[in-house]
Design a protein around this motif. Structure first.
Motif, PDB file in Angstrom:
ATOM      1  N   VAL A   1      84.103  53.857  15.743  1.00 55.27           N
ATOM      2  CA  VAL A   1      82.924  54.133  15.335  1.00 55.27           C
ATOM      3  C   VAL A   1      83.276  53.879  13.490  1.00 55.27           C
ATOM      4  N   ASP A   2      84.266  54.496  13.293  1.00 58.26           N
ATOM      5  CA  ASP A   2      84.361  54.649  11.621  1.00 58.26           C
ATOM      6  C   ASP A   2      85.189  53.250  11.121  1.00 58.26           C
ATOM      7  N   ASP A   3      85.491  52.464  12.007  1.00 58.46           N
ATOM      8  CA  ASP A   3      86.149  51.129  11.255  1.00 58.46           C
ATOM      9  C   ASP A   3      84.987  50.427  10.361  1.00 58.46           C
TER      10      ASP A   3
ATOM     11  N   ALA B   1      81.508  60.117  21.136  1.00 58.78           N
ATOM     12  CA  ALA B   1      81.942  58.834  20.114  1.00 58.78           C
ATOM     13  C   ALA B   1      82.707  57.916  20.969  1.00 58.78           C
ATOM     14  N   ALA B   2      83.689  58.537  21.694  1.00 62.80           N
ATOM     15  CA  ALA B   2      84.451  57.467  22.619  1.00 62.80           C
ATOM     16  C   ALA B   2      83.786  56.787  23.253  1.00 62.80           C
ATOM     17  N   VAL B   3      82.546  57.362  24.012  1.00 66.19           N
ATOM     18  CA  VAL B   3      81.824  56.336  24.941  1.00 66.19           C
ATOM     19  C   VAL B   3      81.126  55.360  24.124  1.00 66.19           C
ATOM     20  N   VAL B   4      80.652  55.766  22.784  1.00 59.93           N
ATOM     21  CA  VAL B   4      79.961  54.648  22.036  1.00 59.93           C
ATOM     22  C   VAL B   4      81.112  53.557  21.604  1.00 59.93           C
ATOM     23  N   VAL B   5      82.385  53.838  21.259  1.00 59.50           N
ATOM     24  CA  VAL B   5      83.185  52.639  21.001  1.00 59.50           C
ATOM     25  C   VAL B   5      83.466  51.892  22.330  1.00 59.50           C
ATOM     26  N   ALA B   6      83.582  52.791  23.619  1.00 68.16           N
ATOM     27  CA  ALA B   6      83.922  51.755  24.881  1.00 68.16           C
ATOM     28  C   ALA B   6      82.841  50.821  24.854  1.00 68.16           C
ATOM     29  N   VAL B   7      81.557  51.303  24.873  1.00 69.76           N
ATOM     30  CA  VAL B   7      80.394  50.343  25.114  1.00 69.76           C
ATOM     31  C   VAL B   7      80.460  49.327  24.027  1.00 69.76           C
ATOM     32  N   ILE B   8      80.683  49.661  22.641  1.00 74.48           N
ATOM     33  CA  ILE B   8      80.677  48.479  21.836  1.00 74.48           C
ATOM     34  C   ILE B   8      81.832  47.484  22.059  1.00 74.48           C
TER      35      ILE B   8
ATOM     36  N   MET C   1      85.659  38.856   9.474  1.00 76.95           N
ATOM     37  CA  MET C   1      85.340  39.530  10.647  1.00 76.95           C
ATOM     38  C   MET C   1      86.116  40.987  10.899  1.00 76.95           C
ATOM     39  N   ILE C   2      85.488  41.850  11.220  1.00 78.64           N
ATOM     40  CA  ILE C   2      85.891  43.411  11.516  1.00 78.64           C
ATOM     41  C   ILE C   2      86.186  43.569  12.975  1.00 78.64           C
ATOM     42  N   GLU C   3      87.335  43.831  13.313  1.00 80.33           N
ATOM     43  CA  GLU C   3      87.394  44.199  14.686  1.00 80.33           C
ATOM     44  C   GLU C   3      87.146  45.862  14.725  1.00 80.33           C
ATOM     45  N   LEU C   4      86.229  45.944  15.577  1.00 78.99           N
ATOM     46  CA  LEU C   4      85.862  47.472  15.826  1.00 78.99           C
ATOM     47  C   LEU C   4      86.769  48.051  16.896  1.00 78.99           C
TER      48      LEU C   4
ATOM     49  N   TYR D   1      75.097  54.235  13.087  1.00 78.02           N
ATOM     50  CA  TYR D   1      76.363  54.080  12.214  1.00 78.02           C
ATOM     51  C   TYR D   1      76.308  53.286  11.350  1.00 78.02           C
ATOM     52  N   VAL D   2      75.414  51.910  11.400  1.00 79.81           N
ATOM     53  CA  VAL D   2      75.087  51.203  10.246  1.00 79.81           C
ATOM     54  C   VAL D   2      74.201  51.849   9.359  1.00 79.81           C
ATOM     55  N   GLU D   3      73.137  52.519   9.837  1.00 78.55           N
ATOM     56  CA  GLU D   3      72.458  53.497   8.993  1.00 78.55           C
ATOM     57  C   GLU D   3      73.073  54.336   8.169  1.00 78.55           C
ATOM     58  N   GLN D   4      74.259  55.159   8.780  1.00 79.09           N
ATOM     59  CA  GLN D   4      74.865  55.894   8.060  1.00 79.09           C
ATOM     60  C   GLN D   4      75.694  55.211   6.753  1.00 79.09           C
ATOM     61  N   VAL D   5      76.251  53.918   7.210  1.00 80.70           N
ATOM     62  CA  VAL D   5      76.993  53.189   6.131  1.00 80.70           C
ATOM     63  C   VAL D   5      76.063  52.773   5.136  1.00 80.70           C
ATOM     64  N   ARG D   6      74.713  52.372   5.382  1.00 81.29           N
ATOM     65  CA  ARG D   6      73.664  51.863   4.279  1.00 81.29           C
ATOM     66  C   ARG D   6      73.473  53.030   3.504  1.00 81.29           C
ATOM     67  N   GLU D   7      73.378  54.322   3.903  1.00 80.64           N
ATOM     68  CA  GLU D   7      73.188  55.561   3.084  1.00 80.64           C
ATOM     69  C   GLU D   7      74.011  55.758   2.165  1.00 80.64           C
ATOM     70  N   LYS D   8      75.345  55.629   2.871  1.00 80.12           N
ATOM     71  CA  LYS D   8      76.567  56.137   1.996  1.00 80.12           C
ATOM     72  C   LYS D   8      76.860  55.312   1.012  1.00 80.12           C
TER      73      LYS D   8
END
Length: 224
Positions: free
Chosen positions: A210-212, A17-24, A204-207, A85-92
């Motif tokens: 990953v759960d922001d 998760a940390a790597v994903v956030v860093a890349v984003i 605008m959302i500042e990321l 993560y977008v797909e998770q938000v869409r489902e939730k």
């Protein structure tokens, strides 16, 4: 032993998760990769809108529902990392929110415009979501290539069973590319400097985690 394995698994998940956030964060805030092309139309910030009448939706519930908009680049690794993560938000929040996408191809990505044009051409036949997903699921095959991958994207359309004559016509139509470029120009006017960039109900959302995005949507749905 089982407890140790569990701890290792949790640590691995946290690191991932940390790597994903860093890349984003790294790619999503690099202003040097998001400079508009000379051909981009100029949009005055005062007239820029996060959502327009022709905006493409993955999920559309009703006009007064919470609306999530992503400015994206299909060749962007950060966008691909954020995709699940977008797909998770869409489902939730299914049935509670509108989810829209707007194109923001980074000029330094050789096939980002080609991909966006292919997705837009598919959207004209009602297959936005299918082609959108296909681009991210196959990004490792074509991303960062310096030659055009338009022919590959055409095979995606064939696999989806699209009317290929209509698809080819849409891809060749300058209006389709203009539609993509217009999104990018408006994104620039809205302050978008990299991808992915998310707006929730126009903000605008500042990321930074990953759960922001989930937190922002949860707050908006709750009326916060």
């Amino acid at each position: 032993m089982v407890k140790n394995q569990f701890i290792v698994a949790v640590i691995a998940l946290i690191v991932t998760a940390a790597v994903v956030v860093a890349v984003i964060i790294y790619n999503g805030t690099r202003t040097d990769t998001a400079q508009p092309l000379a051909a981009d139309p100029t949009v005055a910030p005062a007239s820029a809108e996060v959502v327009r009448d022709d905006t493409r939706y993955l999920d559309q519930v009703e006009s007064d529902a919470v609306t999530v908009v992503e400015f994206l680049d299909f060749e962007c690794e950060s966008c691909a990392a954020m995709y699940p993560y977008v797909e998770q938000v869409r489902e939730k929040y299914a049935g509670q929110i509108n989810v829209a996408v707007r194109y923001f191809p980074i000029p330094s990505h050789r096939n980002s415009e080609n991909a966006a044009v292919a997705v837009e051409a598919a959207a004209e036949q009602g297959q936005l979501e299918a082609m959108y997903a296909r681009m991210y699921e196959t990004q490792a095959e074509w991303g960062e290539k310096q030659e055009s991958e338009a022919a590959l994207f055409r095979t995606f359309a064939e696999d989806l069973g699209l009317d290929m004559a209509a698809f080819d016509e849409a891809v060749a139509d300058p209006v389709t590319l203009e539609r993509v470029v217009a999104d990018r120009a408006e994104g620039t006017a809205l302050g978008v400097t990299g991808t992915p960039t998310f707006f929730v109900d126009g903000q605008m959302i500042e990321l930074t985690a990953v759960d922001d995005l989930d937190k922002a949507v949860e707050s908006a749905v709750a009326g916060g």
